[in-house]
Enzyme design. Structure first.
Site, mmCIF file in Angstrom:
data_model
loop_
_atom_site.group_PDB
_atom_site.id
_atom_site.type_symbol
_atom_site.label_atom_id
_atom_site.label_comp_id
_atom_site.label_asym_id
_atom_site.label_seq_id
_atom_site.Cartn_x
_atom_site.Cartn_y
_atom_site.Cartn_z
ATOM 1 N N ASP A 162 35.721 23.549 47.292
ATOM 2 C CA ASP A 162 35.376 24.666 48.179
ATOM 3 C C ASP A 162 34.103 24.391 48.970
ATOM 4 O OD1 ASP A 162 35.287 27.277 49.247
ATOM 5 O OD2 ASP A 162 34.106 27.999 47.552
ATOM 6 N N GLU A 415 34.848 21.876 37.064
ATOM 7 C CA GLU A 415 36.098 22.642 37.047
ATOM 8 C C GLU A 415 37.358 21.796 37.161
ATOM 9 O OE1 GLU A 415 35.978 25.887 39.830
ATOM 10 O OE2 GLU A 415 34.547 26.982 38.586
ATOM 11 N N TYR A 470 33.690 34.293 37.034
ATOM 12 C CA TYR A 470 33.628 35.249 38.149
ATOM 13 C C TYR A 470 34.234 36.594 37.769
ATOM 14 C CZ TYR A 470 31.927 31.438 40.994
ATOM 15 O OH TYR A 470 31.145 30.428 41.506
ATOM 16 N N GLU A 505 27.899 28.937 36.864
ATOM 17 C CA GLU A 505 28.217 29.694 38.082
ATOM 18 C C GLU A 505 28.593 31.114 37.709
ATOM 19 O OE1 GLU A 505 31.160 28.033 40.785
ATOM 20 O OE2 GLU A 505 30.340 26.019 40.547
HETATM 21 C C1 GCB Z 1 33.821 27.696 41.823
HETATM 22 C C2 GCB Z 1 33.453 26.344 42.316
HETATM 23 C C3 GCB Z 1 32.595 26.383 43.567
HETATM 24 C C4 GCB Z 1 33.114 27.459 44.497
HETATM 25 C C5 GCB Z 1 33.019 28.792 43.789
HETATM 26 C C6 GCB Z 1 33.544 29.952 44.653
HETATM 27 O O1 GCB Z 1 34.190 27.894 40.719
HETATM 28 O O2 GCB Z 1 32.860 25.532 41.347
HETATM 29 O O3 GCB Z 1 32.625 25.123 44.173
HETATM 30 O O4 GCB Z 1 32.450 27.475 45.718
HETATM 31 O O5 GCB Z 1 33.792 28.761 42.638
HETATM 32 O O6 GCB Z 1 32.748 30.534 45.373
HETATM 33 O O7 GCB Z 1 34.733 30.227 44.615
#
Ligand code: GCB
Length: 593
Positions: A162, A415, A470, A505
């Protein structure tokens, strides 16, 4: 490989500035020997910079394939009789270089240095033509991987990470000179013994038969604190000033190569921070003391210059880290420029150092979950050959960064698919390799939400658990109560493994300036509420030893329905201004305010 340096015996000349530049969509330049003459039909291109955003032409912005860079430079007159080397800090994702008509080096991988001795191809005082064929395509055997698909509109480069596939010559290029007898590598390993410190060292040399290695350690004021003779050994520093988070104290370790008659053949200066790193149960220890990571996953990403290194932005970013109370960051998702790690050493900022192995997961695409029509690990996709490229990327990362006190943990992938037998088979040897290369630092990889506790088959190999989650964004979107419950439940499962957990993250896209009383996703209020929810969960789980928000700043991505002018999970905007969340994090992290 030693990074170019100016010392009593070494000189370097930067090859930065405007180079000639031309795309080669037909891939004809190599057989047509474009390197033998001035590049015809060339535009000019800044080095260092990504080429993509320096153009008004969409075809250049999205270009993938061969691209040529060329410059001419004068070899310093004083380098007569010296050994002359051409050194690239990186070229993304692979490159071949010629000096005048001679091919001198090829390198795979976009984020680690490579070099070639070019003494026999240049003459001191003469001009030399340097031509570089860079290729930015991603395939099943590149790290990161990608695939080129045929579509009715032509070929398309597809990849599963991403961030925009910025490419070009992102970091400085050097021509440098040494004597023929020279140092080729230095390794330091530090220890603590009460109030004393130890600096174990090994050196490698070339063309130095009969020469002697002498080492001198000086403190930050330049006062000698220890010295020794011999290619390897251990120094003791009484009442050592430790390198510690927030206190980037460095000793200067000078390695000298001295000839029979006492003449200085080579000299190299290595900054040394004396500190230890260890994992003990669920604690992450620096100098024997529990360390809690605060900070971010970052990107090398700047408007216009893309992934080109900028000393100015380096300073600005570290200023913001200090302002907000961050003590650490992860080099998501590739090794950063060496200047960044040098500065982290000096600033006492702790680094989780990651390879470019991102996107080894066909369950994810551009931040959106869903099948991508491929199997991750298979003979046709990510396979044994890919793993060897990955292994080489680990070797080059450890070789480059082993002496940085700021680097406390290796992350060998971000990931990847990790809940299958194929993943387990792929990763086991890579963990073994990393430990063999560096027995002094813990090793881990970053686990994805698609392999939640207890389905992951790779985390068993890590010393530390690194989790990207997330809850409240990609799942339970906008429902922070449900998110809090689900997140805590999963985290309790991970905590039962008895290893330290770093949340590498957690984040929510936020459009700067968008406000909502009811804390709607994308608003500044929601980003703050989302972070608060996460912090409540972390504070209830002892095994959590770190929180790194995704992301430090907004950054460029491919286009998609989930991305508004890029990924907007930054706590700072792309031009490094704070969102409301920055102030909220500052209140949590700055204990001194
Ligand atoms: C993730 C990735 C990261 C993305 C992020 C997102 O898990 O490691 O590279 O940018 O999510 O914002 O979706």
């Amino acid at each position: 490989m030693l990074r170019p340096q100016d010392t009593a015996t070494r000189e370097r000349k930067p090859l930065t500035g405007l180079w000639r530049f031309r795309l080669d969509p037909a891939g004809e330049g190599r057989s047509a020997e474009w390197f033998k003459r001035p590049l015809a039909g060339a535009a000019e291109m800044a080095v260092p910079a990504s080429f993509n955003d320096l153009t008004a032409d969409p075809a250049v912005h999205d270009y993938f394939g061969d691209l040529w860079y060329q410059t001419t430079m004068r070899v310093p007159r004083g380098w007569n009789g010296q050994r002359i080397v051409l050194h690239f800090e990186s070229a993304t994702h692979r490159a071949t270089a010629w000096v005048n008509d001679a091919e001198v080096v090829s390198h795979e991988g976009g984020y680690t240095p490579f070099e070639a001795e070019v003494t026999e191809h240049v003459r001191a005082g003469d001009e030399a033509r340097i031509t570089v064929l860079v290729n930015n395509t991603l395939n099943w055997h590149s790290i990161p991987p990608g695939v080129i698909e045929d579509t009715p509109d032509g070929k398309r480069q597809v990849y599963w990470h991403d961030f925009f596939n910025y490419a070009g010559i992102h970091r400085p290029v050097w021509l440098y000179a040494t004597g023929s007898a020279h140092l080729t590598d230095i390794t330091v390993v530090t220890g603590l013994d009460g109030s004393d410190g130890t600096v174990g060292y090994t050196t490698e040399t070339s063309g130095a038969e009969g020469a002697e290695v002498r080492v001198v350690l000086r403190d930050a004021e330049g006062t000698e604190v220890a010295r020794a003779t011999g290619g390897s050994g251990e120094l003791t520093v009484q009442d050592v000033h430790r390198w510690a988070p927030g206190d980037g104290y460095l000793y200067d370790f000078e390695v000298q190569l001295v000839g029979d008659g006492g003449d200085l053949l080579d000299s190299y200066h290595q900054g040394v921070g004396v500190r230890t790193v260890a994992v003990d149960g669920t604690r992450f220890l620096i100098n024997g003391e529990p360390f809690y990571f605060t900070g971010f996953g970052k990107h090398e990403d700047i408007a216009v210059i893309g992934k080109g290194h900028s000393d100015a932005f380096l300073l600005r970013d570290f200023e913001l880290l200090k302002w907000i109370g961050a003590n650490s960051f992860r080099t998501s998702h590739y090794p950063y420029a060496e200047a960044v790690l040098d500065y982290a050493d000096r600033q006492g900022i702790v680094v989780i150092d990651e390879t470019a192995a991102v996107g080894l997961n066909m369950g994810i695409g551009g931040g959106i979950f869903g099948g991508q029509g491929y199997t991750t690990f298979s003979p046709e996709t990510v396979n044994d050959q890919s793993r060897e490229v990955h292994a080489q990327a680990i070797r080059e990362l450890v070789a480059r960064d082993k002496n940085h006190p700021s680097v406390v943990l290796w992350s060998i992938a971000n990931e990847p698919e990790s809940d299958t037998e194929g993943a387990e088979r792929y990763f086991k040897p890579l963990f073994d390799l990393t430990r063999q290369l560096d027995p002094t630092r813990p090793v881990g990889f970053v686990n994805v939400l698609l392999a939640p506790y207890p389905t992951c088959r790779v985390s068993q190999f890590g010393d530390v658990l690194m989790l990207n989650r997330y809850y409240g964004w990609y799942v339970h979107t906008g429902d922070l109560e449900a998110a809090e419950r689900a997140w805590e439940e999963e985290l309790k499962g991970w905590a039962s493994e008895g290893k330290p957990i770093i949340i590498t993250e957690y984040g929510a896209d936020t459009y700067p300036g968008l406000h909502a009383l009811m804390a709607q996703p994308w608003s500044e209020e929601y980003q703050v509420a989302y972070l608060d929810m996460n912090h409540r969960v972390f504070d209830r789980i002892d095994a959590v030893v770190g929180e790194q928000v995704w992301a430090f700043a907004d950054f460029g991505t491919t286009s998609g329905i989930m991305r508004v002018g890029g990924n907007k999970k930054g706590v700072f905007t792309r031009d490094r201004e704070p969102k409301a969340a920055a102030h909220a994090l500052r209140r949590r992290w700055r204990k001194d305010l």
